[in-house]
Design an enzyme around this catalytic site. Structure first.
Site, PDB file in Angstrom:
ATOM      1  N   GLU A 135       7.929  14.339   7.794  1.00 13.01           N
ATOM      2  CA  GLU A 135       7.323  13.755   7.126  1.00 13.01           C
ATOM      3  C   GLU A 135       6.125  12.940   8.610  1.00 13.01           C
ATOM      4  O   GLU A 135       5.118  13.400   8.056  1.00 13.01           O
ATOM      5  CB  GLU A 135       7.789  11.954   7.360  1.00 13.01           C
ATOM      6  CG  GLU A 135       7.140  11.060   6.627  1.00 13.01           C
ATOM      7  CD  GLU A 135       7.942   9.750   6.406  1.00 13.01           C
ATOM      8  OE1 GLU A 135       7.351   9.522   5.583  1.00 13.01           O
ATOM      9  OE2 GLU A 135       8.021   9.433   7.559  1.00 13.01           O
ATOM     10  N   GLU A 183       3.826   0.673   1.889  1.00 10.61           N
ATOM     11  CA  GLU A 183       4.670  -0.349   2.261  1.00 10.61           C
ATOM     12  C   GLU A 183       4.316  -1.210   2.772  1.00 10.61           C
ATOM     13  O   GLU A 183       5.686  -1.463   3.456  1.00 10.61           O
ATOM     14  CB  GLU A 183       6.286   0.237   2.044  1.00 10.61           C
ATOM     15  CG  GLU A 183       6.245   1.626   1.058  1.00 10.61           C
ATOM     16  CD  GLU A 183       7.397   2.262   0.663  1.00 10.61           C
ATOM     17  OE1 GLU A 183       7.763   3.009  -0.872  1.00 10.61           O
ATOM     18  OE2 GLU A 183       7.719   2.593   1.772  1.00 10.61           O
ATOM     19  N   ASP A 203       0.972  -1.216   0.094  1.00  9.67           N
ATOM     20  CA  ASP A 203      -0.462   0.025   0.139  1.00  9.67           C
ATOM     21  C   ASP A 203       1.288   1.114  -0.230  1.00  9.67           C
ATOM     22  O   ASP A 203       1.871   0.822  -0.244  1.00  9.67           O
ATOM     23  CB  ASP A 203      -1.042  -0.353   1.309  1.00  9.67           C
ATOM     24  CG  ASP A 203       0.076   0.171   2.312  1.00  9.67           C
ATOM     25  OD1 ASP A 203       1.143   0.279   2.259  1.00  9.67           O
ATOM     26  OD2 ASP A 203      -1.406  -0.218   3.730  1.00  9.67           O
TER      27      ASP A 203
END
Length: 385
Positions: A335, A178, A175
Site C-alpha cells: 500500500e 476514510e 473521503d
C-alpha cells in the site's frame, strides 16, 4: 492517449522487468479474486482481510480490463451488480425518507466496503463514503465500451448506484482515506462526476429515466467545485480548504471534472508534485500520520497517469520506474513504503495496532497495470489474456 513502448527509450533489460511486474500484477489480482467475483483489498492485512471496497475494486478492474482479462473484470462487475441489486430496498427506503423531509443517518447509508458475500460485516468502520459508487459506474461503463459488452448485464446495479448518487451526491461524507466525515471532498465529488457522466453519455443507457438528471447533477458538481474547490488556481482537498491531496489528479484523469489541458488541471498536477511527490513516490497529504505518512504506490501511478495524459511521457515513466522499484522479493506491491515518512513518530503505533503495511494491495497492482498500459508497456500477449 496511450504511448508506444518504443517512445519510452527503455533498454531490453528494463523493459523485461516492467513486463514481468505487469504479468505478476495480473497474477496477484486474479489469484486472490474471490470465487464470487470480489477483489479483496489486501488478502492478508489484518484490518482489510475479508472485505472488498468498490473504490479499490473499480480501479483494480480497470487495470485488469486494460490487461485484457475480460472475464476477471466481468466477474467483479457481476459481483458489484449483485450486491447493489440486493440493496435496492435499502436505497428505496432512503429515497422515501428524503421525500418525507427526513435526513437519514450516516449509519443508514450504503457502506463503502462489503464482505465477499455482499454484507456489511461486523467490524466497525468509517463506512459512509460515496466515491466508490461513482467509481464503479465509471469502471463498468469503461470496461463495457472497451470490450464491446452489453451493459444490460449490469443494468439493475447501475440503476441503484445512480439513484443513490443523485440523492446524496452533495452530502458530506468520509473521503478516500476514510477521514473527515464533516467535509465535502473534491476527490469524492470528482469520482461521482466521473460516474454520472459515464452513464449519462453512454448511448446504450440513453433511454434510462435518470439519463438527463445525471448530466444535470454533473454540471452542478462542476459549478460547485469551480466556485468553492479551487484555491490559487488548483483543486483542493475539500471545499473551503487550501491543502492538496494525492487523490486530486483523479478529478482530471479519469473522472473529467477538469479537462487535462485546463489551467486548473496543470496547476493541480504541479501542486501535488510540489507538496507530495518525493523522488517519484507520492504522499496522500501533508498531515498524514497513517503508518508515518509514507509514499503510496497507487497515488504515484495516478499522478503518472495524469502526466501521460498531458503528454509528459518522461514524467509518467519516472513514476512507473519508482513503482517497480518498490516491489518486494516476490514481486508484490504494498500500500505504501516508508522511505520518506512525513511523520515518522507515528509509524510504530500503527504497526502495533494492525501489523506491517498491507502487502500485496490489489489496488496498487491494478494502478500499475493502468499506468503501464498508458505508456504502452504491457507485455505483448497481455491484451489476449
Amino acid at each position: 492517449m496511450t504511448t508506444s513502448a518504443r517512445d519510452t527509450g527503455l533498454d531490453s533489460h528494463e523493459l523485461a522487468r516492467l513486463h514481468e511486474l505487469a504479468r505478476h500484477s495480473h497474477a496477484v489480482i486474479t489469484r486472490h479474486q474471490d470465487a464470487g467475483g470480489a477483489y479483496p483489498a489486501a488478502p492478508t492485512f489484518s484490518a482489510y482481510r475479508g472485505y472488498a471496497w468498490l473504490r479499490d475494486g473499480s480501479f483494480t478492474a480497470e487495470g485488469i480490463s486494460r490487461y485484457g482479462d475480460v472475464a476477471s473484470a466481468g466477474r467483479f462487475h457481476d459481483w458489484v451488480d449483485g450486491v447493489l441489486r440486493r440493496r435496492r430496498g435499502q436505497v428505496d427506503d432512503l429515497l422515501a425518507a428524503v421525500d418525507r423531509g427526513e435526513v437519514p443517518s450516516n449509519e443508514g447509508m450504503l457502506p463503502t466496503r462489503f464482505t465477499f458475500d455482499g454484507n456489511d460485516g461486523s467490524d466497525p468502520w468509517w463506512d459512509f463514503q460515496t466515491d466508490g459508487y461513482g467509481m464503479w459506474l465509471w469502471s463498468v461503463v469503461t470496461h463495457a465500451a472497451r470490450h464491446g459488452l452489453d451493459l444490460e448485464r449490469w443494468r439493475a446495479g447501475i440503476d441503484v448506484a445512480v439513484d443513490y448518487l443523485l440523492a446524496f451526491w452533495d452530502r458530506p461524507c468520509y473521503d478516500w482515506w476514510e477521514e473527515h466525515v464533516e467535509h465535502r471532498h473534491v476527490s469524492t465529488l470528482g469520482a461521482i462526476h466521473g460516474g454520472l457522466v459515464a452513464v449519462g453519455t453512454c448511448a446504450a443507457l440513453r433511454s434510462a429515466p435518470w439519463s438527463a438528471a445525471t448530466l444535470q447533477v454533473a454540471a452542478r458538481i462542476r459549478s460547485l467545485v469551480s466556485a468553492e474547490g479551487v484555491v490559487d488556481g488548483h483543486l483542493v482537498k475539500w471545499l473551503g480548504s487550501s491543502a492538496v491531496d494525492g487523490s486530486l489528479p483523479a478529478c482530471v484523469v479519469p473522472f473529467g471534472l477538469v479537462p487535462p489541458d485546463d489551467d486548473v488541471a496543470a496547476m493541480t498536477r504541479a501542486a501535488v508534485a510540489k507538496d507530495l511527490d518525493v523522488d517519484g513516490g507520492v504522499h496522500r497529504f501533508a498531515a498524514d500520520v497513517f503508518y508515518g505518512g509514507g509514499q503510496w504506490i497507487l497515488l504515484s501511478a495516478l499522478l503518472g497517469w495524469n502526466l501521460a495524459a498531458a503528454g509528459d511521457t518522461a514524467g509518467a515513466l519516472r513514476h512507473l520506474r519508482w513503482i517497480a522499484d518498490q516491489a518486494d522479493a516476490d514481486g508484490d506491491l504494498p500500500e505504501q513504503v516508508p522511505h520518506h515518512l512525513l511523520h515518522p513518530g507515528s509509524r510504530a503505533e500503527w504497526v502495533a495496532r494492525w501489523g506491517t503495511v498491507a502487502t500485496p494491495l490489489l489496488w496498487s497492482h491494478g494502478m500499475y497495470l493502468i499506468l503501464a498500459d498508458e505508456l504502452g508497456l504491457l507485455p505483448p500477449a497481455a491484451k489476449d489474456a
